[in-house]
Scaffold this motif. Sequence first.
Motif, PDB file in Angstrom:
ATOM      1  N   HIS A   1       0.638  -1.374  -0.160  1.00 45.05           N
ATOM      2  CA  HIS A   1       0.006   0.097  -0.487  1.00 45.05           C
ATOM      3  C   HIS A   1       0.708   1.146   0.100  1.00 45.05           C
ATOM      4  CE1 HIS A   1      -2.866   3.651   1.696  1.00 45.05           C
ATOM      5  NE2 HIS A   1      -3.591   2.446   1.205  1.00 45.05           N
ATOM      6  N   GLU A   2       1.376   1.299   0.527  1.00 44.69           N
ATOM      7  CA  GLU A   2       3.138   2.320   1.095  1.00 44.69           C
ATOM      8  C   GLU A   2       3.652   2.582  -0.359  1.00 44.69           C
ATOM      9  OE1 GLU A   2       4.505   5.465   2.969  1.00 44.69           O
ATOM     10  OE2 GLU A   2       2.370   4.251   3.093  1.00 44.69           O
ATOM     11  N   VAL A   3       3.580   1.596  -1.675  1.00 41.17           N
ATOM     12  CA  VAL A   3       4.176   1.652  -2.602  1.00 41.17           C
ATOM     13  C   VAL A   3       3.256   2.164  -3.593  1.00 41.17           C
ATOM     14  CG1 VAL A   3       4.695   0.127  -4.487  1.00 41.17           C
ATOM     15  CG2 VAL A   3       5.738  -0.960  -2.746  1.00 41.17           C
ATOM     16  N   THR A   4       2.106   1.704  -3.279  1.00 44.85           N
ATOM     17  CA  THR A   4       1.320   2.308  -4.395  1.00 44.85           C
ATOM     18  C   THR A   4       1.156   4.347  -3.915  1.00 44.85           C
ATOM     19  OG1 THR A   4      -1.312   2.003  -2.553  1.00 44.85           O
ATOM     20  CG2 THR A   4      -0.263   0.652  -4.631  1.00 44.85           C
ATOM     21  N   ASN A   5       1.198   4.257  -2.738  1.00 42.51           N
ATOM     22  CA  ASN A   5       1.484   5.877  -2.344  1.00 42.51           C
ATOM     23  C   ASN A   5       2.465   6.513  -2.950  1.00 42.51           C
ATOM     24  OD1 ASN A   5      -0.974   6.311  -0.292  1.00 42.51           O
ATOM     25  ND2 ASN A   5       0.535   5.513   1.213  1.00 42.51           N
ATOM     26  N   ALA A   6       3.661   5.921  -2.822  1.00 38.99           N
ATOM     27  CA  ALA A   6       4.755   6.360  -3.517  1.00 38.99           C
ATOM     28  C   ALA A   6       4.827   6.596  -4.936  1.00 38.99           C
ATOM     29  CB  ALA A   6       5.981   5.501  -2.914  1.00 38.99           C
ATOM     30  N   LEU A   7       3.871   5.670  -5.394  1.00 41.74           N
ATOM     31  CA  LEU A   7       3.800   5.699  -7.509  1.00 41.74           C
ATOM     32  C   LEU A   7       2.555   6.870  -7.575  1.00 41.74           C
ATOM     33  CD1 LEU A   7       3.985   1.704  -7.908  1.00 41.74           C
ATOM     34  CD2 LEU A   7       5.420   3.240  -8.313  1.00 41.74           C
ATOM     35  N   ASP A   8       1.763   7.281  -6.619  1.00 40.27           N
ATOM     36  CA  ASP A   8       0.684   7.913  -6.831  1.00 40.27           C
ATOM     37  C   ASP A   8       0.186   9.045  -5.388  1.00 40.27           C
ATOM     38  OD1 ASP A   8      -1.840   9.815  -8.053  1.00 40.27           O
ATOM     39  OD2 ASP A   8      -2.893   7.883  -8.134  1.00 40.27           O
ATOM     40  N   PRO A   9       2.315   9.750  -5.501  1.00 41.82           N
ATOM     41  CA  PRO A   9       1.268  10.616  -4.301  1.00 41.82           C
ATOM     42  C   PRO A   9       0.460  11.357  -3.928  1.00 41.82           C
ATOM     43  CG  PRO A   9       3.353  11.313  -5.470  1.00 41.82           C
ATOM     44  CD  PRO A   9       3.068  10.218  -5.981  1.00 41.82           C
ATOM     45  N   ALA A  10       0.234  11.793  -5.316  1.00 44.98           N
ATOM     46  CA  ALA A  10      -1.282  12.960  -5.386  1.00 44.98           C
ATOM     47  C   ALA A  10      -2.801  12.549  -4.670  1.00 44.98           C
ATOM     48  CB  ALA A  10      -1.674  13.968  -6.321  1.00 44.98           C
ATOM     49  N   HIS A  11      -2.951  11.236  -4.515  1.00 39.04           N
ATOM     50  CA  HIS A  11      -3.446  10.024  -4.245  1.00 39.04           C
ATOM     51  C   HIS A  11      -3.689   9.684  -2.860  1.00 39.04           C
ATOM     52  CE1 HIS A  11      -4.485  11.623  -8.562  1.00 39.04           C
ATOM     53  NE2 HIS A  11      -6.048  12.064  -7.798  1.00 39.04           N
ATOM     54  N   ALA A  12      -2.707   9.848  -2.602  1.00 42.92           N
ATOM     55  CA  ALA A  12      -1.821   8.625  -1.692  1.00 42.92           C
ATOM     56  C   ALA A  12      -3.736   8.405  -0.187  1.00 42.92           C
ATOM     57  CB  ALA A  12      -0.796   9.655  -0.426  1.00 42.92           C
ATOM     58  N   THR A  13      -2.987   7.571   0.013  1.00 43.57           N
ATOM     59  CA  THR A  13      -4.112   7.737   1.315  1.00 43.57           C
ATOM     60  C   THR A  13      -3.369   6.663   2.661  1.00 43.57           C
ATOM     61  OG1 THR A  13      -4.967   5.262   0.667  1.00 43.57           O
ATOM     62  CG2 THR A  13      -5.992   6.679   0.509  1.00 43.57           C
ATOM     63  N   PRO A  14      -3.568   6.746   3.971  1.00 45.49           N
ATOM     64  CA  PRO A  14      -2.818   7.049   5.167  1.00 45.49           C
ATOM     65  C   PRO A  14      -2.118   5.001   4.562  1.00 45.49           C
ATOM     66  CG  PRO A  14      -4.315   7.983   5.620  1.00 45.49           C
ATOM     67  CD  PRO A  14      -5.489   7.603   4.285  1.00 45.49           C
ATOM     68  N   THR A  15      -1.914   4.853   4.948  1.00 43.46           N
ATOM     69  CA  THR A  15      -1.421   3.354   5.032  1.00 43.46           C
ATOM     70  C   THR A  15      -1.132   2.746   6.687  1.00 43.46           C
ATOM     71  OG1 THR A  15       0.371   2.955   3.651  1.00 43.46           O
ATOM     72  CG2 THR A  15       0.825   1.671   4.909  1.00 43.46           C
ATOM     73  N   THR A  16      -1.658   1.313   6.699  1.00 46.64           N
ATOM     74  CA  THR A  16      -1.912   1.327   8.536  1.00 46.64           C
ATOM     75  C   THR A  16      -1.982  -0.388   8.575  1.00 46.64           C
ATOM     76  OG1 THR A  16      -4.609   1.284   8.247  1.00 46.64           O
ATOM     77  CG2 THR A  16      -3.352   2.880   8.684  1.00 46.64           C
ATOM     78  N   CYS A  17      -2.261  -0.519   9.113  1.00 46.19           N
ATOM     79  CA  CYS A  17      -2.576  -2.262  10.024  1.00 46.19           C
ATOM     80  C   CYS A  17      -3.577  -2.573   8.722  1.00 46.19           C
ATOM     81  CB  CYS A  17      -2.438  -2.967  10.731  1.00 46.19           C
ATOM     82  SG  CYS A  17      -1.199  -2.903  11.899  1.00 46.19           S
ATOM     83  N   ALA A  18      -4.295  -1.932   8.693  1.00 54.07           N
ATOM     84  CA  ALA A  18      -6.002  -2.672   7.312  1.00 54.07           C
ATOM     85  C   ALA A  18      -5.259  -2.524   6.520  1.00 54.07           C
ATOM     86  CB  ALA A  18      -6.787  -1.551   8.575  1.00 54.07           C
ATOM     87  N   SER A  19      -4.450  -1.814   5.395  1.00 54.54           N
ATOM     88  CA  SER A  19      -4.319  -2.155   4.912  1.00 54.54           C
ATOM     89  C   SER A  19      -3.929  -3.498   4.202  1.00 54.54           C
ATOM     90  CB  SER A  19      -2.930  -1.138   3.877  1.00 54.54           C
ATOM     91  OG  SER A  19      -2.645   0.495   5.003  1.00 54.54           O
ATOM     92  N   ALA A  20      -3.664  -4.230   5.067  1.00 53.86           N
ATOM     93  CA  ALA A  20      -2.663  -5.482   4.562  1.00 53.86           C
ATOM     94  C   ALA A  20      -3.944  -6.246   4.264  1.00 53.86           C
ATOM     95  CB  ALA A  20      -2.595  -6.481   6.142  1.00 53.86           C
ATOM     96  N   VAL A  21      -5.335  -5.652   4.727  1.00 50.40           N
ATOM     97  CA  VAL A  21      -7.113  -6.559   3.410  1.00 50.40           C
ATOM     98  C   VAL A  21      -7.591  -5.826   2.764  1.00 50.40           C
ATOM     99  CG1 VAL A  21      -7.064  -7.842   5.811  1.00 50.40           C
ATOM    100  CG2 VAL A  21      -7.959  -5.333   5.528  1.00 50.40           C
ATOM    101  N   SER A  22      -6.845  -4.694   2.564  1.00 52.15           N
ATOM    102  CA  SER A  22      -7.704  -3.491   1.271  1.00 52.15           C
ATOM    103  C   SER A  22      -7.014  -4.030   0.164  1.00 52.15           C
ATOM    104  CB  SER A  22      -6.933  -2.205   1.508  1.00 52.15           C
ATOM    105  OG  SER A  22      -5.891  -1.846   1.096  1.00 52.15           O
TER     106      SER A  22
END
Length: 288
Positions: A267-288
């Motif tokens: 999820h943090e990788v996708t934030n780095a690829l598209d920072p303009a649309h980044a969303t918080p990365t949390t433990c819940a990202s494991a199932v998103s």
Amino acid sequence: MLPRNWKRAVRSLTAALLLTAAATAVPAAAHADTAPSSGWNNYGCKPSAAHPRPVVLVHGTFGNSVDNWLVLAPYLVNRGYCVFSLDYGQLPGVPLFNGLGPIDKSAGQLDTFVDKVLAATGAPKADLVGHSQGGMMPRYYLKFLGGAAKVNSLVGIAPDNHGTTLNGLTNLLPYFPGAGDLLTLATPGLADQMAGSPFITKLNQGGDTVPGVHYTVIATKYDEVVTPYGTQFLSGPDVHNVKLQDLCSVDLSEHVAIGTIDRVAFHEVTNALDPAHATPTTCASAVS
């Protein structure tokens, strides 16, 4: 210069990385050009307005273009990215396990592959995502082979940016008799990754980064291969260093898992690829 006991250390790295890679890998059934997924290594894929750059995945030591990316490649494809992966650093007579050749030569293979991807997609630049050596080796391409003109961002997952001291890896060998003899010392890609090696010294001389490229490093404090884990982080004006446990304190991923199966890291990788649309990365990202 290399430490006095570098030969013993390289043996340890060879055995330990081989064992961890073998334990997590699914045998590769296809070459990168025919990777078993929809859109992955599909040279007919055209980047969208939402994701205008192709993503090139760069595997780690003992990895390959398929096994390293069985989770991340489909993860990105399903989110609308054109995704490609390459094999590099092959040694004669060593199947499946790549990333063992001289790293400067591997960077040249990356150069050729990025050109191929850009020609196929029509995009002016690509984004690079690499695991372990695959997060570090592209920096040579960016710095010395003109890659900065063709790359928007580099995302390194557990990259050995300043080499590794191999702390603790020799302790694994007693549990695996004969493991140190599985490969010979004819593996320049391993020696290049030693902290203080001529390659690492040249790579970092004059600064960690080059202008025009966005850098992200995602590390885990439980990394047992690139040690100390803090040496993975970069210094520079356009750098984002992330410790995985700052995003999800209960994430126990070590060196292999963070790059192969960890969806919090992805999820943090996708934030780095598209920072303009980044969303918080949390433990819940494991199932998103």
